[in-house]
Scaffold this motif. Structure first.
Motif, PDB file in Angstrom:
ATOM      1  N   ASN A  87       0.910  -1.110   0.015  1.00 35.29           N
ATOM      2  CA  ASN A  87      -0.023   0.030  -0.017  1.00 35.29           C
ATOM      3  C   ASN A  87       0.798   1.329  -0.134  1.00 35.29           C
ATOM      4  O   ASN A  87       2.028   1.085   0.757  1.00 35.29           O
ATOM      5  CB  ASN A  87      -0.964  -0.059   1.446  1.00 35.29           C
ATOM      6  CG  ASN A  87      -2.115  -0.940   1.124  1.00 35.29           C
ATOM      7  OD1 ASN A  87      -2.765  -1.102   0.111  1.00 35.29           O
ATOM      8  ND2 ASN A  87      -2.399  -1.655   2.244  1.00 35.29           N
ATOM      9  N   ILE A  88       0.375   2.104  -0.714  1.00 34.83           N
ATOM     10  CA  ILE A  88       1.136   3.555  -0.671  1.00 34.83           C
ATOM     11  C   ILE A  88       0.331   4.694  -0.234  1.00 34.83           C
ATOM     12  O   ILE A  88      -0.918   4.684  -0.610  1.00 34.83           O
ATOM     13  CB  ILE A  88       1.615   3.989  -2.183  1.00 34.83           C
ATOM     14  CG1 ILE A  88       2.447   2.757  -2.641  1.00 34.83           C
ATOM     15  CG2 ILE A  88       2.234   5.362  -2.312  1.00 34.83           C
ATOM     16  CD1 ILE A  88       3.978   2.701  -1.966  1.00 34.83           C
ATOM     17  N   LYS A  89       0.741   5.475   0.375  1.00 34.07           N
ATOM     18  CA  LYS A  89      -0.125   6.683   0.837  1.00 34.07           C
ATOM     19  C   LYS A  89       0.848   7.990   0.405  1.00 34.07           C
ATOM     20  O   LYS A  89       1.988   7.973   1.052  1.00 34.07           O
ATOM     21  CB  LYS A  89      -0.260   6.721   2.281  1.00 34.07           C
ATOM     22  CG  LYS A  89      -0.824   7.877   3.024  1.00 34.07           C
ATOM     23  CD  LYS A  89      -1.475   7.898   4.360  1.00 34.07           C
ATOM     24  CE  LYS A  89      -0.576   7.903   5.168  1.00 34.07           C
ATOM     25  NZ  LYS A  89      -0.750   8.145   6.652  1.00 34.07           N
ATOM     26  N   VAL A  90       0.193   8.824  -0.038  1.00 30.76           N
ATOM     27  CA  VAL A  90       0.951  10.107  -0.415  1.00 30.76           C
ATOM     28  C   VAL A  90       0.236  11.228   0.435  1.00 30.76           C
ATOM     29  O   VAL A  90      -1.055  11.418   0.261  1.00 30.76           O
ATOM     30  CB  VAL A  90       0.847  10.417  -2.008  1.00 30.76           C
ATOM     31  CG1 VAL A  90       1.319  11.724  -2.205  1.00 30.76           C
ATOM     32  CG2 VAL A  90       1.483   9.415  -2.864  1.00 30.76           C
ATOM     33  N   GLU A  91       0.720  11.819   1.218  1.00 28.41           N
ATOM     34  CA  GLU A  91       0.143  12.737   1.903  1.00 28.41           C
ATOM     35  C   GLU A  91       0.691  14.109   1.676  1.00 28.41           C
ATOM     36  O   GLU A  91       1.963  14.544   1.535  1.00 28.41           O
ATOM     37  CB  GLU A  91       0.755  12.588   3.330  1.00 28.41           C
ATOM     38  CG  GLU A  91       0.000  13.175   4.451  1.00 28.41           C
ATOM     39  CD  GLU A  91       0.398  12.717   5.945  1.00 28.41           C
ATOM     40  OE1 GLU A  91      -0.206  11.702   6.383  1.00 28.41           O
ATOM     41  OE2 GLU A  91       1.227  13.272   6.546  1.00 28.41           O
ATOM     42  N   LEU A  92      -0.106  15.160   1.560  1.00 34.73           N
ATOM     43  CA  LEU A  92       0.257  16.598   1.091  1.00 34.73           C
ATOM     44  C   LEU A  92       0.477  17.398   2.527  1.00 34.73           C
ATOM     45  O   LEU A  92      -0.080  16.886   3.872  1.00 34.73           O
ATOM     46  CB  LEU A  92      -0.922  17.370   0.465  1.00 34.73           C
ATOM     47  CG  LEU A  92      -1.416  16.621  -0.878  1.00 34.73           C
ATOM     48  CD1 LEU A  92      -2.475  17.412  -1.400  1.00 34.73           C
ATOM     49  CD2 LEU A  92      -0.151  16.433  -1.751  1.00 34.73           C
ATOM     50  N   ASN A  93       1.100  18.507   2.377  1.00 35.12           N
ATOM     51  CA  ASN A  93       1.240  19.438   3.523  1.00 35.12           C
ATOM     52  C   ASN A  93       0.267  20.384   3.510  1.00 35.12           C
ATOM     53  O   ASN A  93       0.421  21.602   3.379  1.00 35.12           O
ATOM     54  CB  ASN A  93       2.711  20.099   3.519  1.00 35.12           C
ATOM     55  CG  ASN A  93       3.288  20.853   4.654  1.00 35.12           C
ATOM     56  OD1 ASN A  93       2.788  20.541   5.568  1.00 35.12           O
ATOM     57  ND2 ASN A  93       3.856  22.043   4.260  1.00 35.12           N
ATOM     58  N   ASP A  94      -0.910  19.880   3.939  1.00 34.98           N
ATOM     59  CA  ASP A  94      -2.034  20.830   4.144  1.00 34.98           C
ATOM     60  C   ASP A  94      -2.874  20.716   5.267  1.00 34.98           C
ATOM     61  O   ASP A  94      -4.284  20.906   5.476  1.00 34.98           O
ATOM     62  CB  ASP A  94      -3.024  20.752   2.886  1.00 34.98           C
ATOM     63  CG  ASP A  94      -3.594  19.463   2.633  1.00 34.98           C
ATOM     64  OD1 ASP A  94      -3.448  18.682   3.275  1.00 34.98           O
ATOM     65  OD2 ASP A  94      -4.312  19.464   1.674  1.00 34.98           O
ATOM     66  N   LYS A  95      -2.159  20.071   6.435  1.00 35.05           N
ATOM     67  CA  LYS A  95      -2.902  19.694   7.660  1.00 35.05           C
ATOM     68  C   LYS A  95      -3.385  20.701   8.340  1.00 35.05           C
ATOM     69  O   LYS A  95      -2.638  21.692   8.830  1.00 35.05           O
ATOM     70  CB  LYS A  95      -1.794  18.599   8.537  1.00 35.05           C
ATOM     71  CG  LYS A  95      -2.615  18.205   9.656  1.00 35.05           C
ATOM     72  CD  LYS A  95      -1.805  17.382  10.533  1.00 35.05           C
ATOM     73  CE  LYS A  95      -2.352  16.987  11.697  1.00 35.05           C
ATOM     74  NZ  LYS A  95      -1.384  16.033  12.681  1.00 35.05           N
ATOM     75  N   PRO A  96      -4.799  20.957   8.727  1.00 36.69           N
ATOM     76  CA  PRO A  96      -5.311  21.697   9.337  1.00 36.69           C
ATOM     77  C   PRO A  96      -4.900  21.792  11.115  1.00 36.69           C
ATOM     78  O   PRO A  96      -4.607  20.697  11.376  1.00 36.69           O
ATOM     79  CB  PRO A  96      -6.889  21.791   9.135  1.00 36.69           C
ATOM     80  CG  PRO A  96      -6.807  20.493   8.748  1.00 36.69           C
ATOM     81  CD  PRO A  96      -5.931  19.928   8.020  1.00 36.69           C
ATOM     82  N   ALA A  97      -5.174  22.784  11.460  1.00 38.60           N
ATOM     83  CA  ALA A  97      -4.640  22.735  12.967  1.00 38.60           C
ATOM     84  C   ALA A  97      -5.939  22.066  13.682  1.00 38.60           C
ATOM     85  O   ALA A  97      -6.903  21.972  13.418  1.00 38.60           O
ATOM     86  CB  ALA A  97      -4.793  24.356  13.438  1.00 38.60           C
ATOM     87  N   GLY A  98      -5.720  21.530  14.818  1.00 42.44           N
ATOM     88  CA  GLY A  98      -6.590  20.999  15.560  1.00 42.44           C
ATOM     89  C   GLY A  98      -6.413  19.439  15.986  1.00 42.44           C
ATOM     90  O   GLY A  98      -5.553  18.718  15.005  1.00 42.44           O
ATOM     91  N   ALA A  99      -6.696  18.845  17.017  1.00 46.69           N
ATOM     92  CA  ALA A  99      -6.403  17.510  17.313  1.00 46.69           C
ATOM     93  C   ALA A  99      -7.294  16.595  16.274  1.00 46.69           C
ATOM     94  O   ALA A  99      -8.344  17.016  15.994  1.00 46.69           O
ATOM     95  CB  ALA A  99      -7.365  17.289  18.804  1.00 46.69           C
ATOM     96  N   GLU A 147      -8.964   9.173  -2.154  1.00 47.91           N
ATOM     97  CA  GLU A 147      -8.413  10.276  -1.711  1.00 47.91           C
ATOM     98  C   GLU A 147      -9.263  10.618  -0.339  1.00 47.91           C
ATOM     99  O   GLU A 147     -10.455  10.777  -0.318  1.00 47.91           O
ATOM    100  CB  GLU A 147      -8.804  11.365  -2.448  1.00 47.91           C
ATOM    101  CG  GLU A 147      -8.374  13.008  -2.177  1.00 47.91           C
ATOM    102  CD  GLU A 147      -8.416  13.889  -3.318  1.00 47.91           C
ATOM    103  OE1 GLU A 147      -8.169  15.302  -2.766  1.00 47.91           O
ATOM    104  OE2 GLU A 147      -8.652  13.598  -4.247  1.00 47.91           O
ATOM    105  N   GLY A 148      -8.641  11.163   0.654  1.00 41.83           N
ATOM    106  CA  GLY A 148      -9.031  11.679   1.886  1.00 41.83           C
ATOM    107  C   GLY A 148      -8.926  12.963   1.977  1.00 41.83           C
ATOM    108  O   GLY A 148      -7.773  13.447   1.772  1.00 41.83           O
ATOM    109  N   ALA A 149      -9.912  13.712   2.206  1.00 45.02           N
ATOM    110  CA  ALA A 149      -9.734  15.294   2.222  1.00 45.02           C
ATOM    111  C   ALA A 149      -9.264  15.626   3.406  1.00 45.02           C
ATOM    112  O   ALA A 149      -9.221  14.988   4.463  1.00 45.02           O
ATOM    113  CB  ALA A 149     -11.341  15.821   1.897  1.00 45.02           C
ATOM    114  N   ARG A 150      -8.500  16.877   3.551  1.00 43.42           N
ATOM    115  CA  ARG A 150      -7.895  17.408   4.630  1.00 43.42           C
ATOM    116  C   ARG A 150      -9.158  17.668   5.693  1.00 43.42           C
ATOM    117  O   ARG A 150     -10.252  18.107   5.185  1.00 43.42           O
ATOM    118  CB  ARG A 150      -7.130  18.578   4.236  1.00 43.42           C
ATOM    119  CG  ARG A 150      -8.061  19.811   4.085  1.00 43.42           C
ATOM    120  CD  ARG A 150      -7.211  21.160   3.504  1.00 43.42           C
ATOM    121  NE  ARG A 150      -6.397  21.603   4.621  1.00 43.42           N
ATOM    122  CZ  ARG A 150      -7.013  22.798   5.257  1.00 43.42           C
ATOM    123  NH1 ARG A 150      -8.023  23.421   4.848  1.00 43.42           N
ATOM    124  NH2 ARG A 150      -6.217  23.259   6.210  1.00 43.42           N
ATOM    125  N   GLY A 151      -8.802  17.681   6.836  1.00 43.20           N
ATOM    126  CA  GLY A 151     -10.007  17.877   7.740  1.00 43.20           C
ATOM    127  C   GLY A 151      -9.769  16.939   8.972  1.00 43.20           C
ATOM    128  O   GLY A 151      -8.668  16.240   9.043  1.00 43.20           O
TER     129      GLY A 151
END
Length: 156
Positions: free
Chosen positions: A98-110, A151-155
């Motif tokens: 499995n491959i996961k590509v993760e962008l640098n757009d993580k919002p603040a918050g737990a 695709e998992g949306a940021r949030g």
């Protein structure tokens, strides 16, 4: 959110646990592929199906099967890196990883998550790339996507 850069983008690998949902992918234990220098492109592309009718002498086009394709990542070569080691293990296997590509757009918050793309894939190559005396030794890794891209949306 507007445009973002590729700075701090990450690529991860996992042994190949079968997943059907983003929740299942998010629950996996991922290993980061270290020393990432470049990530190519990937995404949906349909095969083109053509036929030519004799009476019209016109080529007609249809959409065929979906091919999520292959893409390459370039790393500063380090087989001692755990993620690159897992890539090499995947190269020696005929099974999916499995491959996961993760962008640098993580919002603040737990519990917040960045945009991420997850998919099953096969590792097709790990080629050494050399340059002149002022270059780092690189490895170009070719990855074939063997299924759907989730695709998992940021949030949160």
């Amino acid at each position: 959110m507007g445009a973002i850069s590729t700075a701090k983008m990450k690529v991860y690998i996992e042994a190949g646990t079968a997943c059907d949902t983003l929740t299942e992918y998010d629950a996996l234990t991922w290993v980061k592929v270290g020393n990432l220098l470049d990530v190519g492109e990937f995404g949906a592309q349909f095969q083109e199906v053509t036929y030519t009718t004799i009476d019209e002498a016109i080529v007609h086009r249809l959409k065929g099967a979906l091919d999520n394709g292959t893409f390459s990542i370039t790393v500063a070569r380090n087989p001692d890196d755990e993620g690159q080691g897992d890539v090499l293990a995947g190269l020696d296997s005929y099974e999916n990883v499995n491959i996961k590509v993760e962008l640098n757009d993580k919002p603040a918050g737990a519990g917040a998550k960045p945009t991420r793309f997850c998919y099953p894939a096969k590792i097709f190559s790990y080629k050494n790339q050399f340059g002149d005396a002022n270059q780092v030794v690189k490895a170009v890794i070719n990855i074939g996507i063997d299924g759907g891209i989730i695709e998992g949306a940021r949030g949160t």
